[in-house]
Design an enzyme around this catalytic site. Structure first.
Site, mmCIF file in Angstrom:
data_model
loop_
_atom_site.group_PDB
_atom_site.id
_atom_site.type_symbol
_atom_site.label_atom_id
_atom_site.label_comp_id
_atom_site.label_asym_id
_atom_site.label_seq_id
_atom_site.Cartn_x
_atom_site.Cartn_y
_atom_site.Cartn_z
ATOM 1 N N LYS A 25 1.082 -1.018 0.183
ATOM 2 C CA LYS A 25 -0.043 -0.242 -0.312
ATOM 3 C C LYS A 25 0.942 1.152 0.066
ATOM 4 O O LYS A 25 2.199 1.353 0.572
ATOM 5 C CB LYS A 25 -1.080 -0.193 1.320
ATOM 6 C CG LYS A 25 -1.595 -0.861 1.244
ATOM 7 C CD LYS A 25 -2.882 -1.449 2.491
ATOM 8 C CE LYS A 25 -3.846 -2.000 2.411
ATOM 9 N NZ LYS A 25 -5.118 -2.284 3.759
ATOM 10 N N TYR A 55 -11.889 -2.536 -3.064
ATOM 11 C CA TYR A 55 -13.008 -2.381 -2.363
ATOM 12 C C TYR A 55 -14.131 -2.684 -2.047
ATOM 13 O O TYR A 55 -15.190 -2.166 -0.810
ATOM 14 C CB TYR A 55 -12.162 -1.591 -1.312
ATOM 15 C CG TYR A 55 -11.014 -1.553 -0.349
ATOM 16 C CD1 TYR A 55 -10.521 -3.057 0.363
ATOM 17 C CD2 TYR A 55 -9.567 -0.802 -0.461
ATOM 18 C CE1 TYR A 55 -9.466 -3.349 1.113
ATOM 19 C CE2 TYR A 55 -8.723 -1.391 -0.451
ATOM 20 C CZ TYR A 55 -8.225 -2.939 0.449
ATOM 21 O OH TYR A 55 -6.778 -2.937 1.060
ATOM 22 N N PHE A 72 -15.236 3.541 7.811
ATOM 23 C CA PHE A 72 -13.900 4.030 6.921
ATOM 24 C C PHE A 72 -13.559 3.604 6.311
ATOM 25 O O PHE A 72 -12.380 4.147 5.954
ATOM 26 C CB PHE A 72 -12.977 2.612 8.241
ATOM 27 C CG PHE A 72 -12.883 1.018 7.994
ATOM 28 C CD1 PHE A 72 -12.761 0.564 6.456
ATOM 29 C CD2 PHE A 72 -13.682 0.239 9.153
ATOM 30 C CE1 PHE A 72 -12.908 0.125 6.263
ATOM 31 C CE2 PHE A 72 -13.451 -0.591 8.512
ATOM 32 C CZ PHE A 72 -13.426 -1.377 7.503
ATOM 33 N N ARG A 132 -2.123 -14.654 3.540
ATOM 34 C CA ARG A 132 -2.547 -13.878 4.327
ATOM 35 C C ARG A 132 -1.412 -14.277 5.721
ATOM 36 O O ARG A 132 -1.754 -13.225 6.648
ATOM 37 C CB ARG A 132 -3.970 -14.261 4.281
ATOM 38 C CG ARG A 132 -4.620 -14.325 3.532
ATOM 39 C CD ARG A 132 -5.783 -12.661 3.276
ATOM 40 N NE ARG A 132 -6.285 -12.627 4.804
ATOM 41 C CZ ARG A 132 -7.160 -11.007 4.620
ATOM 42 N NH1 ARG A 132 -6.913 -10.582 4.360
ATOM 43 N NH2 ARG A 132 -7.865 -11.488 5.265
ATOM 44 N N THR A 172 -4.532 -8.428 10.107
ATOM 45 C CA THR A 172 -5.892 -7.166 9.133
ATOM 46 C C THR A 172 -5.065 -5.841 11.141
ATOM 47 O O THR A 172 -4.833 -4.891 9.902
ATOM 48 C CB THR A 172 -7.027 -6.694 9.249
ATOM 49 O OG1 THR A 172 -7.183 -7.818 8.520
ATOM 50 C CG2 THR A 172 -7.742 -4.897 9.293
ATOM 51 N N ARG A 222 3.177 -7.264 8.912
ATOM 52 C CA ARG A 222 2.563 -5.798 9.127
ATOM 53 C C ARG A 222 3.095 -6.164 11.058
ATOM 54 O O ARG A 222 2.546 -5.247 11.697
ATOM 55 C CB ARG A 222 0.551 -6.630 9.913
ATOM 56 C CG ARG A 222 0.582 -5.929 8.099
ATOM 57 C CD ARG A 222 -1.470 -6.508 8.385
ATOM 58 N NE ARG A 222 -2.003 -6.206 6.468
ATOM 59 C CZ ARG A 222 -2.868 -6.839 6.860
ATOM 60 N NH1 ARG A 222 -3.663 -7.681 7.434
ATOM 61 N NH2 ARG A 222 -3.741 -6.217 5.240
ATOM 62 N N ASN A 271 -1.787 0.166 7.597
ATOM 63 C CA ASN A 271 -1.203 -1.876 7.526
ATOM 64 C C ASN A 271 0.163 -2.155 6.604
ATOM 65 O O ASN A 271 -0.336 -2.419 6.756
ATOM 66 C CB ASN A 271 -2.412 -2.276 8.572
ATOM 67 C CG ASN A 271 -3.403 -2.537 7.325
ATOM 68 O OD1 ASN A 271 -3.377 -2.373 5.657
ATOM 69 N ND2 ASN A 271 -4.227 -3.650 7.498
ATOM 70 N N HIS A 291 -1.183 -5.630 1.247
ATOM 71 C CA HIS A 291 -2.729 -5.686 0.935
ATOM 72 C C HIS A 291 -2.688 -7.318 0.981
ATOM 73 O O HIS A 291 -1.820 -7.750 -0.191
ATOM 74 C CB HIS A 291 -3.409 -5.231 0.193
ATOM 75 C CG HIS A 291 -4.374 -6.005 -0.082
ATOM 76 N ND1 HIS A 291 -6.364 -6.022 -0.066
ATOM 77 C CD2 HIS A 291 -5.514 -7.074 -1.571
ATOM 78 C CE1 HIS A 291 -6.631 -7.398 -0.649
ATOM 79 N NE2 HIS A 291 -6.094 -7.872 -1.772
ATOM 80 N N GLU A 314 -9.485 -9.894 -8.561
ATOM 81 C CA GLU A 314 -8.319 -8.916 -8.104
ATOM 82 C C GLU A 314 -7.704 -8.689 -8.984
ATOM 83 O O GLU A 314 -7.055 -8.212 -9.135
ATOM 84 C CB GLU A 314 -8.065 -9.460 -6.346
ATOM 85 C CG GLU A 314 -8.978 -8.986 -5.481
ATOM 86 C CD GLU A 314 -8.688 -9.024 -4.483
ATOM 87 O OE1 GLU A 314 -9.847 -8.748 -2.794
ATOM 88 O OE2 GLU A 314 -6.749 -8.987 -3.433
HETATM 89 P P1 IDP Z 1 -7.782 -7.559 4.661
HETATM 90 O O1 IDP Z 1 -6.879 -6.339 4.385
HETATM 91 O O2 IDP Z 1 -6.901 -7.744 6.640
HETATM 92 O O3 IDP Z 1 -8.034 -7.952 4.251
HETATM 93 P P2 IDP Z 1 -9.716 -5.887 5.497
HETATM 94 O O4 IDP Z 1 -11.226 -6.279 7.235
HETATM 95 O O5 IDP Z 1 -10.229 -6.430 4.421
HETATM 96 O O6 IDP Z 1 -8.813 -6.788 5.768
HETATM 97 O O7 IDP Z 1 -9.885 -4.182 5.343
HETATM 98 C C1 IDP Z 1 -9.260 -4.005 4.196
HETATM 99 C C2 IDP Z 1 -9.039 -2.467 5.067
HETATM 100 O O8 IDP Z 1 -9.503 -1.779 5.538
HETATM 101 C C3 IDP Z 1 -7.631 -3.243 5.649
HETATM 102 O O9 IDP Z 1 -6.161 -3.886 5.836
HETATM 103 C C4 IDP Z 1 -7.058 -2.041 7.123
HETATM 104 O O10 IDP Z 1 -6.243 -1.312 5.782
HETATM 105 C C5 IDP Z 1 -8.378 -1.313 6.200
HETATM 106 N N1 IDP Z 1 -9.256 -1.000 7.645
HETATM 107 C C6 IDP Z 1 -10.076 -2.154 8.326
HETATM 108 N N2 IDP Z 1 -10.352 -1.851 9.496
HETATM 109 C C7 IDP Z 1 -10.975 -1.266 9.786
HETATM 110 C C8 IDP Z 1 -10.685 0.077 10.635
HETATM 111 O O11 IDP Z 1 -11.208 0.064 11.663
HETATM 112 N N3 IDP Z 1 -10.212 1.057 10.469
HETATM 113 C C9 IDP Z 1 -9.834 2.039 9.526
HETATM 114 N N4 IDP Z 1 -9.119 1.253 9.185
HETATM 115 C C10 IDP Z 1 -9.643 0.087 8.362
HETATM 116 MG MG MG Z 2 -9.652 -8.173 2.377
#
Ligand code: IDP
Ligand code: MG
Length: 152
Positions: free
Chosen positions: A12, A52, A60, A88, A94, A105, A115, A118, A129
């Site tokens: 990212k 997304y 968010f 993963r 996450t 991470r 973080n 992706h 994707e």
């Molecule tokens: P992932 O990246 O581990 O698959 P997802 O739930 O798909 O997690 O969320 C996508 C991205 O959205 C996360 O990697 C993170 O950057 C962001 N994200 C997820 N939850 C939150 C939150 O509660 N606050 C802010 N950003 C979030």
């Molecule tokens: Mg995801």
């Protein structure tokens, strides 16, 4: 699960700005995965909203799209045994505060909204994707000289 399973992995904008591209690539190379596609890209808001789309109702979401749109992203396809799930695992949870040390991470980040990387969450979303981020011809099929030392 097959040795040709592919996953979409992205560094990212924060990961690119912090100079973590090489370290993140190394995690995947060192584990035995094979690079099938790579490019640095700023795909724009509409593309990121599509990427997304599943999260569009989350509070968010606008901040997430702004974050992802804040600089170049290093988009990659990695291939190998159990690439999606194991990819993963290499990324970590996450929320970096819940990510184990030794994960990307867990080693390089603190905040869920920064973080650094992706990774696709299923084989099905990986296919979607990869098709969204790469044109045909950009994903390269090649035989790694290491394959016989990595697989039985
Ligand atoms: P992932 O990246 O581990 O698959 P997802 O739930 O798909 O997690 O969320 C996508 C991205 O959205 C996360 O990697 C993170 O950057 C962001 N994200 C997820 N939850 C939150 C939150 O509660 N606050 C802010 N950003 C979030
Ligand atoms: Mg995801």
């Amino acid at each position: 699960m097959s040795t040709t399973e592919q996953t979409f992995i992205a560094v990212k904008p924060d990961g690119v700005q912090r100079g973590l591209v090489g370290k993140i690539i190394s995690r995947f190379e060192d584990r035995g995965f094979k690079l099938a596609a790579i490019k640095l890209i700023t795909p724009g808001k509409a593309h990121l909203e599509k990427h997304y789309a599943d999260l569009k109702d989350k509070p968010f979401f606008p901040g997430l799209v702004e974050y992802m749109n804040s600089g170049p992203i290093c988009a990659m396809v990695w291939e190998g045994l159990d690439a999606v799930k194991t990819g993963r695992v290499l990324l970590g949870a996450t929320n970096p505060l819940a990510s184990a040390p030794g994960t990307i991470r867990g080693d390089f980040s603190l905040a869920v909204g920064r973080n650094v990387c992706h990774g696709s969450d299923s084989v099905e979303s990986a296919k979607k994707e990869i098709a969204l981020w790469f044109q045909e011809g950009e994903v390269v099929s090649w035989e790694s000289a290491q394959a016989k030392w990595i697989y039985e």
